[in-house]
Write an enzyme that holds these catalytic residues in place. Sequence first.
Site, PDB file in Angstrom:
ATOM      1  NE  ARG A  35      36.712  40.485  27.452  1.00 62.07           N
ATOM      2  CZ  ARG A  35      36.988  39.293  27.960  1.00 62.07           C
ATOM      3  NH1 ARG A  35      36.001  38.487  28.321  1.00 62.07           N
ATOM      4  NH2 ARG A  35      38.231  38.888  28.125  1.00 62.07           N
ATOM      5  N   GLY A  67      47.233  35.192  22.733  1.00 63.16           N
ATOM      6  CA  GLY A  67      46.477  34.322  23.640  1.00 63.16           C
ATOM      7  C   GLY A  67      47.265  33.921  24.872  1.00 63.16           C
ATOM      8  CB  THR A  68      46.096  32.613  28.174  1.00 64.78           C
ATOM      9  OG1 THR A  68      45.183  31.682  27.557  1.00 64.78           O
ATOM     10  CG2 THR A  68      45.282  33.795  28.661  1.00 64.78           C
ATOM     11  CE  LYS A 127      41.916  42.301  31.313  1.00 66.29           C
ATOM     12  NZ  LYS A 127      40.902  41.308  30.927  1.00 66.29           N
ATOM     13  N   GLY A 160      46.647  38.519  35.676  1.00 71.16           N
ATOM     14  CA  GLY A 160      46.772  39.919  36.105  1.00 71.16           C
ATOM     15  C   GLY A 160      45.429  40.582  36.336  1.00 71.16           C
ATOM     16  CE  LYS A 164      51.834  75.891  50.908  1.00 69.55           C
ATOM     17  NZ  LYS A 164      52.701  76.641  50.011  1.00 69.55           N
ATOM     18  CB  ALA A 201      39.677  93.652  63.710  1.00 72.00           C
ATOM     19  CG  ASN A 238      51.614  81.714  51.020  1.00 65.54           C
ATOM     20  OD1 ASN A 238      50.721  82.325  50.433  1.00 65.54           O
ATOM     21  ND2 ASN A 238      51.784  80.413  50.873  1.00 65.54           N
ATOM     22  CG  ASN A 284      40.188  28.077  33.858  1.00 65.35           C
ATOM     23  OD1 ASN A 284      40.917  27.923  34.834  1.00 65.35           O
ATOM     24  ND2 ASN A 284      40.630  28.511  32.684  1.00 65.35           N
TER      25      ASN A 284
HETATM   26  C1  UD1 Z   1      40.605  33.347  30.731  1.00 65.91           C
HETATM   27  C2  UD1 Z   1      40.482  31.848  30.480  1.00 65.91           C
HETATM   28  C3  UD1 Z   1      39.106  31.381  30.977  1.00 65.91           C
HETATM   29  C4  UD1 Z   1      38.960  31.728  32.447  1.00 65.91           C
HETATM   30  C5  UD1 Z   1      39.196  33.218  32.687  1.00 65.91           C
HETATM   31  C6  UD1 Z   1      39.262  33.475  34.176  1.00 65.91           C
HETATM   32  C7  UD1 Z   1      41.789  31.431  28.470  1.00 65.91           C
HETATM   33  C8  UD1 Z   1      41.743  31.118  27.024  1.00 65.91           C
HETATM   34  N1  UD1 Z   1      40.612  31.579  29.077  1.00 65.91           N
HETATM   35  O1  UD1 Z   1      39.615  33.980  29.939  1.00 65.91           O
HETATM   36  O2  UD1 Z   1      39.006  29.986  30.831  1.00 65.91           O
HETATM   37  O3  UD1 Z   1      37.667  31.376  32.889  1.00 65.91           O
HETATM   38  O4  UD1 Z   1      40.451  33.625  32.120  1.00 65.91           O
HETATM   39  O5  UD1 Z   1      39.410  34.844  34.484  1.00 65.91           O
HETATM   40  O6  UD1 Z   1      42.850  31.495  29.038  1.00 65.91           O
HETATM   41  N2  UD1 Z   1      46.837  37.721  28.457  1.00 65.91           N
HETATM   42  C9  UD1 Z   1      48.150  37.782  28.051  1.00 65.91           C
HETATM   43  N3  UD1 Z   1      48.438  37.595  26.737  1.00 65.91           N
HETATM   44  C10 UD1 Z   1      47.473  37.300  25.818  1.00 65.91           C
HETATM   45  C11 UD1 Z   1      46.146  37.230  26.249  1.00 65.91           C
HETATM   46  C12 UD1 Z   1      45.852  37.428  27.571  1.00 65.91           C
HETATM   47  O7  UD1 Z   1      49.043  38.038  28.845  1.00 65.91           O
HETATM   48  O8  UD1 Z   1      47.847  37.122  24.635  1.00 65.91           O
HETATM   49  C13 UD1 Z   1      46.528  37.973  29.870  1.00 65.91           C
HETATM   50  C14 UD1 Z   1      45.521  39.088  30.081  1.00 65.91           C
HETATM   51  O9  UD1 Z   1      46.178  40.350  30.245  1.00 65.91           O
HETATM   52  C15 UD1 Z   1      44.794  38.664  31.346  1.00 65.91           C
HETATM   53  C16 UD1 Z   1      44.916  37.142  31.330  1.00 65.91           C
HETATM   54  O10 UD1 Z   1      45.928  36.818  30.401  1.00 65.91           O
HETATM   55  O11 UD1 Z   1      45.407  39.194  32.496  1.00 65.91           O
HETATM   56  C17 UD1 Z   1      43.609  36.458  30.924  1.00 65.91           C
HETATM   57  O12 UD1 Z   1      43.238  36.935  29.645  1.00 65.91           O
HETATM   58  P1  UD1 Z   1      41.757  37.334  29.287  1.00 65.91           P
HETATM   59  O13 UD1 Z   1      41.719  37.771  27.872  1.00 65.91           O
HETATM   60  O14 UD1 Z   1      41.191  38.232  30.311  1.00 65.91           O
HETATM   61  O15 UD1 Z   1      41.071  35.897  29.384  1.00 65.91           O
HETATM   62  P2  UD1 Z   1      39.539  35.558  29.690  1.00 65.91           P
HETATM   63  O16 UD1 Z   1      38.740  35.772  28.463  1.00 65.91           O
HETATM   64  O17 UD1 Z   1      39.086  36.246  30.929  1.00 65.91           O
HETATM   65 CA    CA Z   2      39.931  37.857  32.159  1.00 61.40          CA
END
Ligand code: UD1
Ligand code: CA
Length: 464
Positions: A15, A79-80, A22, A102, A354, A426, A389, A172
Amino acid sequence: MSVAIVILAAGKGTRLNSRRPKVLHEIGGKPLLAHVIAAASKIVDPADIYVVVGHQAERVEAALAPTGVRFILQTEQLGTGHAIQCAQQAVAGYDHILVLSGDVPLIRPQTIEQLWDFHQTEGAAMTLLTAVPENPFGYGRIVRKSDQAVEVETIIEEKSLRPGQENLREINSGIYAFRTSALFEHLKDLSAGNSQGEYYLTDMAQILSAAGERVVAVTAPDVNEVLGANTIAELVALDLTLRLNIASRLMSQGVTIFRPETCIIDAEVEVGPDTVIEPCVHLLKRTKIGSDCLIRAGSVIDNSTIADSTLIRNHCVIEDSIIGSGAEIGPFAHLRMGSDIGDNAHIGNFVETKKSRMGNGAKANHLAYLGDSEVGARTNIGAGVITCNYDGVNKYKTVIGERVFVGSDSTLVAPISIGDGAYIGAGSCITREVPPDALAVGRARQVTKEGWAAARRARVTKEC
Ligand code: UD1
Ligand code: CA
């Protein structure tokens, strides 16, 4: 009870529409991830911090390696929840883990501590840090077992909200505490059957709760500290929050900052009491400013040290330099790397320095260039003086003694030295050493031809 911190930082940040990962985008002059690591380092030793990296992992690791944290590679960002699966082997030996995001950089160590205390007191398998922002759009929403309940039933991601659920206002933060035994017993139960086809860590709330484990939530004291940076607009908003916090801290220490929202002040900057900072000033990196100074509008001071009672007039650029007390700089002065300006010295408009030392009370008030120079105390550098210089290959030093008077528009061809108390006429081009108290004049002798102009005019008019 052993605890590790896992920071999720593998995502691309789609995004942001940026080529930079990011977590390396900066607020307050520091990458997002550096803020999160700094907060985490106040809770546990860096050796117990595990950062999950993936997208441009090498670049992220290189930027943060000096912090001493450990890195875990998530080669595909599924995914997270999948990110935690990648960390499982590394952290399974700890009793608990705290998970930070992060891209949630304003989290304070006190709040992480509060989450950790709550998690232990509640004896929970999973504890979520939540908040109730003005606009919950984009965040996962908390469904508690009942309105006032501590226990959580589930987290619903924005994209999975069903009609009516948009009104759920508690979000969250993406910051959690887990008991590792419970987490890793059930982590394999995550599925990617959602609209994004990702393994959501948030689903653990429902999975653990359904398995009879205790899942609880605690609300952050300040909603601002749990906001995430998913878009450039959010990033800029967090930067503003952070910088206003820094400005407020400085103001509480006796610094006056007019229109603080226009100033850019980095987190590590120090400013003494009774210093006044006008609008649109940038104070960057490890800049230190003493007390009773006036920093006028539009000046940029980068990684420099300024002693007490100094006046920086408008639109100066000062980089990696030192300025003594009572000095007056600008307007429109450019002090480049390694400038060392003595007490009560003056550097005026359109003067560039400098790697140069100006002695106490020395002055260069107008239109000069001083490079690789030493200028003694109380010496006056006239308007338009240039130190030559550089010969196109090497740089050479100019050493000027104390109480020297360098006449306007002189060029001093380095290497060269001018003794104490000497005078330079001068318009001179000085190429040889000038002994103390001497007068050196290095310019063509003036020729005056009486009546020449009138005679020429008469001749030209006749020819026409
Ligand atoms: C996530 C949460 C959401 C919460 C929000 C808060 C999930 C599914 N959703 O959404 O509930 O409200 O954070 O800020 O967790 N990352 C990885 N590996 C991955 C995907 C993401 O390390 O495969 C890291 C990203 O770099 C980031 C963090 O996890 O630092 C969160 O990921 P992001 O995609 O920003 O989640 P949100 O959509 O913000
Ligand atoms: Ca996020």
